[in-house]
Structure formats: structure tokens, C-alpha cells
Design a protein around this motif. Structure first.
Motif, PDB file in Angstrom:
ATOM      1  N   TRP A 143     -20.955 -17.675   9.599  1.00 59.32           N
ATOM      2  CA  TRP A 143     -22.090 -17.511  10.530  1.00 59.32           C
ATOM      3  C   TRP A 143     -22.567 -18.885  11.015  1.00 59.32           C
ATOM      4  N   LEU A 144     -22.714 -19.794  10.052  1.00 66.31           N
ATOM      5  CA  LEU A 144     -23.176 -21.143  10.412  1.00 66.31           C
ATOM      6  C   LEU A 144     -22.151 -21.872  11.281  1.00 66.31           C
ATOM      7  N   LEU A 145     -20.889 -21.785  10.887  1.00 64.84           N
ATOM      8  CA  LEU A 145     -19.824 -22.462  11.635  1.00 64.84           C
ATOM      9  C   LEU A 145     -19.821 -22.004  13.094  1.00 64.84           C
ATOM     10  N   ASP A 146     -19.904 -20.683  13.291  1.00 68.74           N
ATOM     11  CA  ASP A 146     -19.904 -20.144  14.658  1.00 68.74           C
ATOM     12  C   ASP A 146     -21.085 -20.677  15.466  1.00 68.74           C
ATOM     13  N   ARG A 147     -22.254 -20.764  14.815  1.00 71.61           N
ATOM     14  CA  ARG A 147     -23.437 -21.248  15.533  1.00 71.61           C
ATOM     15  C   ARG A 147     -23.370 -22.751  15.818  1.00 71.61           C
ATOM     16  N   ILE A 148     -22.834 -23.493  14.874  1.00 74.51           N
ATOM     17  CA  ILE A 148     -22.737 -24.951  15.068  1.00 74.51           C
ATOM     18  C   ILE A 148     -21.838 -25.270  16.263  1.00 74.51           C
ATOM     19  N   VAL A 149     -20.654 -24.688  16.285  1.00 73.12           N
ATOM     20  CA  VAL A 149     -19.726 -25.079  17.359  1.00 73.12           C
ATOM     21  C   VAL A 149     -20.193 -24.579  18.727  1.00 73.12           C
ATOM     22  N   ARG A 150     -21.043 -23.546  18.730  1.00 74.13           N
ATOM     23  CA  ARG A 150     -21.588 -23.064  20.015  1.00 74.13           C
ATOM     24  C   ARG A 150     -22.939 -23.691  20.318  1.00 74.13           C
ATOM     25  N   ARG A 151     -23.448 -24.467  19.368  1.00 75.93           N
ATOM     26  CA  ARG A 151     -24.803 -25.047  19.470  1.00 75.93           C
ATOM     27  C   ARG A 151     -25.834 -23.959  19.762  1.00 75.93           C
ATOM     28  N   GLU A 152     -25.751 -22.888  18.995  1.00 71.02           N
ATOM     29  CA  GLU A 152     -26.694 -21.778  19.174  1.00 71.02           C
ATOM     30  C   GLU A 152     -27.787 -21.865  18.122  1.00 71.02           C
ATOM     31  N   GLY A 153     -29.026 -21.709  18.510  1.00 75.15           N
ATOM     32  CA  GLY A 153     -30.143 -21.683  17.563  1.00 75.15           C
ATOM     33  C   GLY A 153     -30.125 -22.891  16.647  1.00 75.15           C
ATOM     34  N   ILE A 154     -30.208 -22.643  15.348  1.00 79.26           N
ATOM     35  CA  ILE A 154     -30.234 -23.738  14.371  1.00 79.26           C
ATOM     36  C   ILE A 154     -28.935 -24.556  14.438  1.00 79.26           C
ATOM     37  N   GLY A 155     -27.881 -23.895  14.921  1.00 82.53           N
ATOM     38  CA  GLY A 155     -26.589 -24.579  15.052  1.00 82.53           C
ATOM     39  C   GLY A 155     -26.664 -25.781  15.978  1.00 82.53           C
ATOM     40  N   ASP A 156     -27.571 -25.731  16.939  1.00 86.18           N
ATOM     41  CA  ASP A 156     -27.705 -26.841  17.880  1.00 86.18           C
ATOM     42  C   ASP A 156     -28.204 -28.102  17.155  1.00 86.18           C
ATOM     43  N   ILE A 157     -29.069 -27.893  16.171  1.00 86.90           N
ATOM     44  CA  ILE A 157     -29.601 -29.037  15.415  1.00 86.90           C
ATOM     45  C   ILE A 157     -28.559 -29.504  14.400  1.00 86.90           C
ATOM     46  N   LEU A 158     -27.953 -28.545  13.715  1.00 83.19           N
ATOM     47  CA  LEU A 158     -26.964 -28.895  12.685  1.00 83.19           C
ATOM     48  C   LEU A 158     -25.740 -29.582  13.294  1.00 83.19           C
TER      49      LEU A 158
ATOM     50  N   MET B  80     -28.823 -14.045   9.770  1.00 87.31           N
ATOM     51  CA  MET B  80     -27.829 -14.647   8.860  1.00 87.31           C
ATOM     52  C   MET B  80     -27.462 -13.630   7.767  1.00 87.31           C
ATOM     53  N   PRO B  81     -26.181 -13.426   7.523  1.00 83.17           N
ATOM     54  CA  PRO B  81     -25.788 -12.443   6.499  1.00 83.17           C
ATOM     55  C   PRO B  81     -26.286 -12.855   5.105  1.00 83.17           C
ATOM     56  N   SER B  82     -26.287 -11.905   4.181  1.00 77.22           N
ATOM     57  CA  SER B  82     -26.743 -12.237   2.824  1.00 77.22           C
ATOM     58  C   SER B  82     -25.568 -12.707   1.957  1.00 77.22           C
ATOM     59  N   ASP B  83     -24.352 -12.331   2.336  1.00 77.30           N
ATOM     60  CA  ASP B  83     -23.181 -12.732   1.546  1.00 77.30           C
ATOM     61  C   ASP B  83     -22.915 -14.240   1.708  1.00 77.30           C
ATOM     62  N   ASN B  84     -22.677 -14.912   0.590  1.00 78.02           N
ATOM     63  CA  ASN B  84     -22.514 -16.373   0.603  1.00 78.02           C
ATOM     64  C   ASN B  84     -21.395 -16.823   1.543  1.00 78.02           C
ATOM     65  N   ASP B  85     -20.200 -16.275   1.381  1.00 79.57           N
ATOM     66  CA  ASP B  85     -19.074 -16.713   2.208  1.00 79.57           C
ATOM     67  C   ASP B  85     -19.340 -16.421   3.693  1.00 79.57           C
ATOM     68  N   GLU B  86     -19.911 -15.232   3.943  1.00 82.97           N
ATOM     69  CA  GLU B  86     -20.192 -14.854   5.340  1.00 82.97           C
ATOM     70  C   GLU B  86     -21.174 -15.819   6.002  1.00 82.97           C
ATOM     71  N   ARG B  87     -22.078 -16.348   5.188  1.00 83.30           N
ATOM     72  CA  ARG B  87     -23.056 -17.303   5.733  1.00 83.30           C
ATOM     73  C   ARG B  87     -22.366 -18.542   6.302  1.00 83.30           C
ATOM     74  N   PHE B  88     -21.290 -18.955   5.643  1.00 84.38           N
ATOM     75  CA  PHE B  88     -20.578 -20.144   6.136  1.00 84.38           C
ATOM     76  C   PHE B  88     -19.906 -19.864   7.481  1.00 84.38           C
TER      77      PHE B  88
END
Ligand code: SF4
Length: 667
Positions: A390-405, A380-388
């Protein structure tokens, strides 16, 4: 001849690829109107409570409202109903735009999907003809990108396309269905569409819709247009900027965001930033908005221009409306430029603009508090905006923590454990709400939050002012031309409502008055959702052009149904009760009728109990929130009471549950 409606539903069994044109029963239209009303009836009849959201037996119903396709201004809503994966209750999300009238012109009132397609497909409906087409080449494509590709492929630039993005394909619980100028976002209906293997439904229709009494109908439409003009020229004084007019165009046009940014919460609905708004921020945000906003746009047959096309540098244009302008910005504690940029990606992925930012802010709050760790967020990047991003990409792909979120804050907190549920604090019936936290309990809002089954507060409030005006003179001026009230007593309720003292919240409006007010507000939303009317011209704003006095005339002249206010109120009560019955049968009870955990700082448990007790009685529900046998029979819903008795939800002749159950539920 059928008026206003086509009289036909399109039923598609996706498992078998079977397509049927089914004639509907006009008596159902009289009893349940159309749109949400007849959707509720279909779900009651055909989706028993054992059916899981992702079962092939769950239905996904796209319905045009009863008056969609007629010249009624702003009547363009598609009501999408199914069983929600997030709440496990009935979802009925609405979208504006152009799809519903187009469906009527193509010869259908509803598209009812059942089963599951073995391969990804899209549906093409053109003037009564229907095709199930391969959509393998559209897999992973963005929602608006898909619409463009389908129009091109069909060589039908005027086709209206409702589609899902990656989130829907991957069954993200807060996936939306996007449709050109609007989206149906709440309840995870996009996930059900993805589960059924349907990427999009494209519609083109050139037929006509008959109106029972055209001259009278046009006269009514003209009156509405004139009143819209009058309201535009006479904004309501004394209320916050966004409540002065009709629709929600202010969000795309007005640059003063002091009210939202300082009163709504930031992050995971935790932090209020008093004093945030200053000249410098206003200047920067105004510049961002005016540069990004390509043009203002309306839905079908509406002069209001609530939406805007937004073009951020280097990105495709997308459509934005209402408070989604700020949800990403405020969740990330960032600026408007970030919010408008990430919303483009989110729209293509097809996710709900209210839930998604909050789910991401929730994840970061868990991370900051050590409940999620670097092991959960590798890379996960350290930059605040980049984190969002990063999370969005993982959520819609259900990758890693994104699968739970991807299951939303309620279900994610359960799975993560370790105290995470304390951070999933802004839900009603397992669904994320507007990020708002207030001080003193407002009894009207308490009832709306607790009992609303549309899940979103903006979809039950309206009509009655949110707060008293400071002086009696101002209140007197307000009630002077308030002809939309169903009864004169509402004017008195408002006149006597003070900011402080005896007649102020939480004990005024009194419990009985609150019941009247909430019931009126809710009724108007339910009528809109059956007729296909935009809430922005009816149930949501103060002093709207559509109201309980002219709606019966619209229905009589439009649909040829002999309608008056009493009959309309009874019909709305009937299908509102049916929605509750669907949910009761799925296990919803009084314990679920509560606002987000810490929505108000000052709570009043005794008053809240009295509010619920009284409102339940007022609605004809027992102490556990279950419609009683007598009230069901009075609404011609005998089949519901029979089912309840058979399942042991009600006992024959005894409507009140045991004392023990009531007390346990009243927590
Ligand atoms: S008022 Fe706004 S949201 Fe409603 S139909 Fe008109 S343009 Fe669409």
C-alpha cells in the motif's frame, strides 16, 4: 588515435531537442581518467551551486568508465552523475550490466543530458546515430517492461536499455535507473531523469574500441582471470561467508543468512533479532530461494555470476543482486517470500532497494507511535505485508502521505514534524544507510561513514579486513600473500590488531593508521569509478585481482597513457578532491561529516574529533573540511581555489577558518 575511449561525448539539450557529438580533450583523460573523474569535472565546470537538482541547468551524465569496452574482465560500469534531489550534493551512482560497453561500441564515452523535454521521450543511440523518440505510450510503464517494449518497437533485441519506472517519472527522491541486469539506485538519479522527461536511453553499438598495446593488455587480462580462479579455489578463511570470495555471488547462492538476519537491524533500522535464524527458517527460505531463482547471471565480460533472475508465481521475471535480497523482508519483519515478491514490483517502479524499505518502515513506525494517524493513512490495510504494498504504491504515485514519504526519511520527517526526525535516524547527508547498529565505535568506519561522499558505506569500505582475526597465527597467514597492499606497513597494522586489549578498537588502529587505511580504501573505489571497474573485483573484497600495482599497467596498455602508481594516486586524489569541491561549493561542511546518529552505542567524542582533524589534514583539507589553497594547487586545481576565494569559501592566503566556525562544526 584515442585508445580505450572513443574521444566523443554525446550532448543532448532536451529543451531544444538539439543533439551534438562533441570531441573531448585527451588532456582531461590524463588528469581525471574518465567515468567519475571527468563527470566531476563537467559538473564543476557547468553546474554552479545555485542550480537546483530539478533545474533544467542540472546535468545528468551517463558515463562509461575509461576501460569499459576493452577486454578488461568485469569492467562494465556506467557512472551516472548529477545533483541529487535528496542530498542536494553530487550523486554518482553506478550500474553494472551491459550498457556502458555498448555505449562505447556505439561511438560515445558519455551521454550528457541538459534541459528538459516538454514531452516524455526516449533516446535511441545506434552506432553514432541518435534519435529523440516519443515515449508517451511508455508513460507509467515499469522499468524492465519499458526496456522490453523498446527493444520490440525498434526490432533490436540486442539494444541495452537504461530506463526509469513510475518512481522516476514522479520524481521520487530515491528513484533508480534500471538496466536489465543492474541498476543505479543511490542519490535519486532516476528522479532527475524523470524530471528531464527521459523515460529511457536505448543503445546499440557494433564498433570497435582501440587498445594501445593489445598483446600486453591481453596478458594482463589473463593474469586477472587466473587470479580470479585462484581466489575461487582459495576462499579467505576466518571472515564471514560473504567476504570470503569476490563479487557478491554468495547472496544469490548461499542460503545461510544467519549473519545478515541476526546482525543487521530489522524494521526502521531499530530491532536486532538475535536467535532469529534456525533450522526451520533456513529450510523455508532455502526452498523459497531455490524455487524463485531461475538462473544465475553475470554482467558484461565477467565470470562471477553475482545476480540472479527471480521468478515469483504469476509475476514477470526480474533481476536481483546482493543485499537487496533481504532489505524488504527485514524492513517488514516478514519472510523471504514477501521480500522477493515485493521486490519485483519495486524493480518495475524503479526505486532504490536500500532506501525504499526503510522509508516504508519509518512511516509505519511513525504510525505506531501516533505521529502519523489514520487520517494520514486512509484505507491502509491492517495486514503487515499488505501495508508495505500500500505504501509503495502511494510513494511512487506521490499520493497522499506517499507524496511526503517520496522525499526520503530526512525530508519527510521535516515536513511531518511532531518529533518525526527522531525516527529518521539512519541517514548520512540526508540519505538512508544500511540498517546496521553496533556497539563499540570502529575508528576506521567512523572516518569512512563521516567523510564518504559516495553516501553508501559499501562504496568506500574494502581491502582492509573489517575486524581483526582472533589469533596472531591467523593474521600472519592472512598477510603472507597480501600483495595488494600499497605499502608493507598495512600488513603490520593488521598483524598488531587485536580483538581485545590495548591494540583493539576504538584506539587501535591509531588515528594515523586509520587515515592511511581509509584513504587507501577510498582511493581504490574512486579508481574503479573512473575506469568503470566493478568494485566486486577490485575495491570491495579482500585480496582482489585488480589493485594499485596492476592498475597503472592496465591504463598504460589500454588507454596509452603513461601511468605509474604515483601518477594514478595523484589523479584519483585530484578528482576525489574535485567531488568534494563540488559539494563544498554547495554548502557541505564539517557539520555534515558524521555517521548515522546512533550507529554505535559507545561513542568517543574526543577521539572522533581527533580522527576528523587528523584526516582532514592528511587529505589537505582545513578544519572545516574544505580543501586548502595549497592542496588544490598541488593537484592542478587552481581553478577551484580561485572559485573558492571568489565566493569567500576560502580567503586568499588563509586556509583555516575562524576558531568559532571550527568548534561549531565539530559538534
Ligand atoms: S563481479 Fe559480479 S557485479 Fe561485478 S561485474 Fe562481475 S558479475 Fe557483475
Amino acid at each position: 588515435m584515442r585508445y580505450a575511449e572513443t574521444g566523443f561525448n554525446l550532448e543532448i539539450d532536451l529543451t531544444r531537442g538539439n543533439i551534438e557529438k562533441v570531441q573531448t580533450d585527451p588532456r582531461d583523460t590524463e588528469l581525471y581518467l574518465g567515468g567519475l573523474g571527468t563527470n566531476a569535472k563537467l559538473l564543476w565546470d557547468r553546474v554552479p551551486p545555485e542550480v537546483e537538482p530539478f533545474s533544467p541547468d542540472n546535468l545528468l551524465i551517463f558515463s562509461a568508465g575509461l576501460l569499459c569496452g576493452t577486454p578488461a574482465t568485469g569492467c562494465n560500469r556506467t557512472i551516472v552523475s548529477t545533483i541529487s534531489p535528496q542530498t542536494e550534493l553530487m550523486a554518482f551512482s553506478m550500474m553494472g550490466g551491459f550498457w556502458a560497453p555498448e555505449l562505447k561500441y556505439a561511438g560515445y564515452d558519455k551521454v550528457i543530458l541538459r534541459g528538459k523535454s516538454p514531452d516524455l521521450v526516449y533516446l535511441w543511440i545506434k552506432d553514432g546515430k541518435v534519435e529523440i523518440r516519443d515515449a508517451a505510450h511508455l508513460q507509467g510503464k515499469g522499468a524492465t517492461e519499458t526496456a522490453t517494449l523498446i527493444r520490440k518497437e525498434l526490432d533490436e533485441p540486442k539494444a541495452q536499455v537504461a530506463s526509469i519506472g513510475l518512481a522516476g517519472e514522479n520524481r521520487v527522491y530515491f528513484a533508480s535507473i534500471e538496466q536489465g541486469r543492474s541498476s543505479a539506485s543511490r542519490g535519486g538519479i532516476g528522479a532527475v531523469m524523470g524530471d528531464k522527461g527521459v523515460k529511457a536511453i536505448a543503445v546499440r553499438g557494433t564498433g570497435d574500441i582501440n587498445v594501445a598495446q593489445p598483446a600486453e593488455f591481453f596478458e594482463l587480462c589473463n593474469e586477472v582471470l587466473e587470479y580470479i580462479k585462484f581466489r575461487e579455489e582459495n576462499p579467505i578463511p576466518g571472515v564471514m561467508a560473504i567476504l570470503t570470495g569476490l563479487g557478491s555471488p554468495q547472496e544469490m547462492q548461499v542460503h545461510d543468512e544467519k549473519w545478515h538476519t541476526e546482525n543487521f537491524m530489522w524494521g526502521n533500522s531499530r530491532v536486532r533479532r538475535k536467535g532469529f535464524w534456525n533450522e526451520e527458517v533456513e529450510k523455508a527460505w532455502t526452498e523459497t530461494m531455490t524455487t524463485a531463482r531461475t538462473r544465475l547471471i553475470s554482467c558484461y565480460n565477467c565470470p562471477m555470476k553475482c545476480g540472479a533472475t527471480i521468478t515469483m508465481p504469476g509475476l514477470p521475471t526480474y533481476m536481483m543482486k546482493c543485499f537487496s535480497k533481504l532489505t524488504y523482508t527485514m524492513a517488514a519483519m516478514s519472510d523471504l517470500n514477501f521480500g522477493l515478491t515485493i521486490a519485483q514490483r519495486a524493480t518495475e517502479y524503479g526505486v532504490d532497494g536500500f532506501s525504499t524499505p526503510q522509508v516504508m518502515a519509518f512511516a509505519l513506525e511513525l504510525y505506531e507511535n501516533g505521529i502519523l494517524t489514520d487520517d494520514d493513512m486512509p484505507g491502509m490495510p491492517s495486514d503487515n505485508d499488505e501495508r508495505f504494498y500500500w505504501l509503495l504504491d502511494r510513494i511512487v504515485r506521490r499520493e497522499g502521505i506517499g507524496d511526503i514519504l517520496a522525499n526520503g526519511t530526512y525530508w519527510a520527517a521535516k515536513e511531518i514534524g511532531n518529533g518525526a526526525d527522531e525516527y529518521a535516524h539512519n541517514n548520512i547527508k540526508k540519505h538512508e544507510q544500511l540498517p546496521l547498529k553496533l556497539s563499540m565505535l570502529n575508528p576506521i568506519y567512523f572516518l569512512m561513514y563521516a567523510t564518504g561522499e559516495k553516501i553508501n558505506i559499501t562504496q568506500i569500505e574494502g581491502q582492509f579486513p573489517q575486524a581483526p582475526f582472533p589469533t596472531r597465527e591467523e593474521r600472519e597467514a592472512f598477510v603472507k600473500d597480501w600483495f595488494q597492499v600499497p605499502d608493507e606497513k598495512f600488513k603490520q597494522y593488521f598483524l598488531d590488531w587485536e580483538l581485545r586489549g590495548e591494540n583493539s578498537i576504538p584506539y587501535y588502529p591509531t588515528v594515523e593508521m586509520c587515515c592511511d587505511i581509509v584513504d587507501w580504501q577510498e582511493k581504490m573505489h574512486y579508481i574503479d569509478d573512473a575506469l568503470g571497474m566493478c568494485a566486486g573485483l577490485s575495491s570491495f573484497p579482500l585480496k582482489p585481482p585488480y589493485h594499485i600495482h596492476n592498475y597503472p599497467k592496465f591504463i598504460s596498455a589500454g588507454a596509452g597513457i603513461d601511468m605509474d602508481e604515483a601518477k594514478l594516486s595523484q589523479a584519483a586524489k585530484r578528482y576525489r578532491t574535485l567531488v568534494r569541491a563540488v559539494n563544498i561549493r554547495r554548502g557541505m561542511r564539517r557539520k555534515d561529516d558524521k555517521p548515522p546518529k546512533n550507529h554505535w552505542k559507545k561513542r568517543f567524542p574526543e577521539l572522533e574529533k581527533e580522527l576528523l582533524d587528523t584526516y582532514y589534514k592528511f587529505k589537505g583539507w582545513n578544519n572545516d573540511g574544505i580543501p586548502t589553497k595549497a592542496s588544490l594547487q598541488e593537484l592542478d586545481l587552481d581553478y577551484v581555489s580561485e572559485d573558492f576565494i571568489q565566493r569567500g569559501i576560502l580567503t586568499d592566503g588563509e586556509d583555516t577558518p575562524s576558531k568559532e566556525t571550527s568548534e561549531a562544526s565539530a559538534e
